[in-house]
Design a protein around this motif. Structure first.
Motif, short mmCIF file in Angstrom:
data_model
loop_
_atom_site.label_atom_id
_atom_site.label_comp_id
_atom_site.label_asym_id
_atom_site.label_seq_id
_atom_site.Cartn_x
_atom_site.Cartn_y
_atom_site.Cartn_z
N TRP A 213 0.94 -0.89 -0.13
CA TRP A 213 0.27 -0.15 0.12
C TRP A 213 0.80 1.14 -0.05
CZ3 TRP A 213 -1.25 -3.92 2.77
CH2 TRP A 213 -2.24 -4.73 2.79
N TYR A 214 0.53 1.94 -0.62
CA TYR A 214 1.09 3.58 -1.14
C TYR A 214 0.34 4.72 -0.62
CZ TYR A 214 3.62 7.45 -3.25
OH TYR A 214 3.60 8.15 -3.71
N GLN A 215 0.61 5.29 1.01
CA GLN A 215 0.28 6.75 1.05
C GLN A 215 0.87 7.62 -0.28
OE1 GLN A 215 0.86 8.72 4.41
NE2 GLN A 215 -0.23 7.89 4.83
N GLU A 216 -0.26 7.96 -0.88
CA GLU A 216 0.10 8.74 -2.20
C GLU A 216 -0.37 9.83 -1.49
OE1 GLU A 216 -1.00 7.99 -7.03
OE2 GLU A 216 -2.50 8.89 -5.87
N PRO A 217 0.71 10.60 -1.57
CA PRO A 217 0.16 12.75 -1.38
C PRO A 217 -0.95 12.88 -2.43
CG PRO A 217 2.78 12.27 -1.33
CD PRO A 217 2.30 11.23 -1.99
N ARG A 218 -1.88 13.67 -1.84
CA ARG A 218 -3.17 13.79 -2.41
C ARG A 218 -3.49 15.49 -2.14
NH1 ARG A 218 -7.38 10.07 -5.75
NH2 ARG A 218 -5.82 9.04 -6.38
N ARG A 219 -3.59 16.79 -2.68
CA ARG A 219 -4.11 17.95 -2.34
C ARG A 219 -5.21 18.21 -1.29
NH1 ARG A 219 -5.61 22.39 -6.76
NH2 ARG A 219 -3.67 21.44 -7.81
N GLY A 220 -6.35 17.73 -1.21
CA GLY A 220 -7.31 16.60 -0.19
C GLY A 220 -6.11 16.28 0.69
N GLY A 221 -5.11 15.84 0.68
CA GLY A 221 -4.79 15.21 1.72
C GLY A 221 -4.63 13.34 1.41
N PRO A 222 -3.49 13.37 2.08
CA PRO A 222 -2.80 11.38 1.20
C PRO A 222 -3.66 10.54 1.21
CG PRO A 222 -2.53 11.81 4.12
CD PRO A 222 -3.10 13.32 3.62
N LEU A 223 -3.51 9.68 0.05
CA LEU A 223 -4.43 8.75 -0.02
C LEU A 223 -4.25 7.22 -0.52
CD1 LEU A 223 -7.61 7.40 -0.47
CD2 LEU A 223 -6.68 8.10 -3.60
N TRP A 224 -4.73 6.30 0.82
CA TRP A 224 -3.91 4.91 0.85
C TRP A 224 -3.93 4.56 -0.95
CZ3 TRP A 224 -0.19 3.15 2.95
CH2 TRP A 224 0.47 3.82 4.57
N ARG A 225 -3.63 4.00 -1.36
CA ARG A 225 -3.24 2.92 -2.28
C ARG A 225 -3.03 1.93 -2.41
NH1 ARG A 225 -2.72 5.20 -8.21
NH2 ARG A 225 -4.06 4.15 -8.83
N GLY A 226 -3.78 0.86 -3.46
CA GLY A 226 -2.73 -0.77 -3.39
C GLY A 226 -2.31 -0.76 -4.22
N GLY A 227 -1.26 -1.64 -4.36
CA GLY A 227 -0.86 -2.18 -5.71
C GLY A 227 -0.05 -3.49 -5.57
N LYS A 228 1.37 -3.54 -5.91
CA LYS A 228 2.34 -4.66 -6.43
C LYS A 228 3.55 -3.81 -5.62
CE LYS A 228 4.21 -8.76 -8.99
NZ LYS A 228 4.04 -9.24 -9.98
N GLY A 229 4.33 -3.97 -5.50
CA GLY A 229 5.66 -3.12 -4.75
C GLY A 229 7.05 -4.57 -5.66
N ARG A 230 7.60 -4.11 -6.40
CA ARG A 230 9.11 -4.72 -6.51
C ARG A 230 9.95 -4.05 -6.01
NH1 ARG A 230 12.06 -4.99 -10.34
NH2 ARG A 230 10.49 -3.53 -11.98
N LEU A 231 11.04 -4.46 -5.64
CA LEU A 231 12.25 -4.05 -5.46
C LEU A 231 13.81 -4.74 -5.31
CD1 LEU A 231 13.27 -2.07 -3.53
CD2 LEU A 231 13.36 -3.97 -0.92
N GLY A 232 14.35 -4.64 -6.56
CA GLY A 232 14.93 -5.32 -6.54
C GLY A 232 17.11 -4.48 -6.52
N PRO A 233 17.90 -4.03 -7.71
CA PRO A 233 18.80 -4.23 -7.73
C PRO A 233 18.58 -2.26 -8.18
CG PRO A 233 19.19 -6.21 -8.06
CD PRO A 233 18.08 -5.90 -8.20
N THR A 234 18.07 -2.25 -9.23
CA THR A 234 17.28 -1.27 -9.52
C THR A 234 17.42 -0.02 -9.13
OG1 THR A 234 16.13 -2.67 -11.20
CG2 THR A 234 18.05 -2.51 -11.90
N GLY A 235 16.42 -0.72 -7.66
CA GLY A 235 15.31 0.24 -7.01
C GLY A 235 14.13 -0.45 -6.53
N LEU A 236 13.26 0.59 -5.99
CA LEU A 236 11.54 0.21 -5.61
C LEU A 236 10.76 0.87 -6.78
CD1 LEU A 236 9.76 -1.02 -3.71
CD2 LEU A 236 9.15 1.49 -3.21
N VAL A 237 10.20 -0.08 -7.84
CA VAL A 237 9.07 0.40 -8.25
C VAL A 237 7.43 -0.48 -7.81
CG1 VAL A 237 7.79 0.09 -10.59
CG2 VAL A 237 10.71 -0.48 -10.05
N TRP A 238 6.82 1.04 -7.80
CA TRP A 238 5.12 0.21 -6.55
C TRP A 238 4.01 1.26 -8.35
CZ3 TRP A 238 0.82 3.10 -6.15
CH2 TRP A 238 -0.11 3.08 -5.72
N LYS A 239 3.49 0.29 -8.28
CA LYS A 239 1.84 0.31 -9.72
C LYS A 239 1.06 -0.27 -9.16
CE LYS A 239 0.79 -0.34 -13.95
NZ LYS A 239 0.18 -1.33 -14.28
N SER A 240 -0.07 0.28 -8.89
CA SER A 240 -1.51 -0.27 -8.89
C SER A 240 -2.38 -0.91 -10.17
CB SER A 240 -2.29 1.30 -8.84
OG SER A 240 -3.57 1.07 -8.51
#
Length: 320
Positions: A213-240
């Protein structure tokens, strides 16, 4: 060449069954003669005169019918199959072929690219048909290690993947219709292959993947969004799954460290993963195993003195 048979002659038998009719259609064929007049108030309006021959293709060809259509269709099928097949080199033999894919792990637009996995006695190739592109290729003798890995998809399903490493330092994660069979075939072609050692808990070399879950910053306040995260040698990628592109990309140079803090988490365990970044402040995540993700992110952080490189939106390392 087989000579055409004499013209088919119609027969009539009111005692035939459906099985008899199917057998006649496939083996001998049938000729339909139909004359139909559609009338309204005894006034003929539409006339239909139908002459049709129905038979199995072998029977049709024996009688000299549909030959041109059959030849053109077979030629098209051969050309189409040729586009799916790997062009073999001189002296090269195809060992096995199956559907599969290659995981693109670099850049912003990461994800699985479907294709066909071709294994010859010389090469391992993942080939996409349309547009035709070689997604991954390595010589069998150039492979250093091969390992079967279990991956949890966004839908919660367990999938077995094949991670390969080459002598020149490349690594790739492949999917295959029969990953165990592909693993065994590779091992038989190159007995020197050894399994990759299991990655330490939370360490990034083997990668870490799962629901985040990523707490996405928004103008009206942060919003939790679910998705898939992948962490590897190139870093972190999260996508809904609802988005066409990743919503969060952090390269190692951007990550300063990570820790676990108490807080309201959609994961239900009351713990949050707080990632310190060089240019975007704190990035807040939630996971089913927060301590494992925090340890892996902290291990991914760039060495002291190399962090702090800013990335404009739309490039690796940007929060988008």
């Amino acid at each position: 060449m087989t000579q055409p048979r004499p013209p088919m002659k119609p027969t009539r038998d009111p005692r035939v069954t459906l099985d008899d009719l199917v057998e006649v259609l496939l083996n001998k064929g049938a000729v339909l003669h139909l004359d139909l007049i559609v009338a309204v108030a005894d006034i003929p309006l539409i006339g239909v005169s139908l002459r049709a021959a129905i038979a199995g293709m072998e029977t049709m060809l024996e009688y000299g019918m549909l030959r041109q259509w059959d030849e053109s269709t077979r030629a098209w099928a051969e050309r189409s199959a040729g586009r799916r097949e790997l062009e073999l080199r001189a002296g090269e033999t195809l060992v096995t072929r199956m559907s599969g894919g290659h995981l693109l792990e670099e850049g912003v637009y990461t994800g699985w690219r479907p294709g066909g996995v071709h294994l010859t006695d010389q090469r391992l190739v993942v080939l996409r048909r349309d547009p035709r592109e070689v997604l991954f290729e390595a010589g069998v003798r150039d492979l250093r290690t091969v390992q079967l890995e279990t991956e949890t998809t966004v839908g919660g399903e367990q999938r077995t993947r094949l991670r390969v490493a080459t002598l020149d330092g490349r690594t790739a994660l492949l999917s295959a219709a029969d990953p165990h069979g592909l693993h065994d075939a590779l091992s038989s072609l190159n007995p020197a292959l050894a399994a990759l050692p299991p990655a330490p808990q939370g360490a990034p070399p083997g990668g870490l993947e799962g629901h985040l879950w990523y707490q996405e910053p928004r103008r009206g306040g942060p919003l939790w969004r679910g998705g898939k995260g992948r962490l590897g040698p190139t870093g972190l990628v999260w996508k809904s799954p609802l988005d066409a592109r990743p919503g969060l990309v952090l390269v190692p140079e951007e990550i300063l460290g990570a820790r676990v803090e108490p807080g309201r988490s959609p994961g239900g365990d009351g713990q949050l993963v707080v990632v310190e970044t060089a240019s975007h402040g704190e990035v807040i995540l939630a996971a089913e195993e927060p301590r494992r993700w925090a340890a892996a992110l902290d291990a991914t952080a760039a060495p002291e003195g190399t962090a702090g490189t800013a990335h404009p939106p739309g490039t690796p390392g940007a929060v988008v």
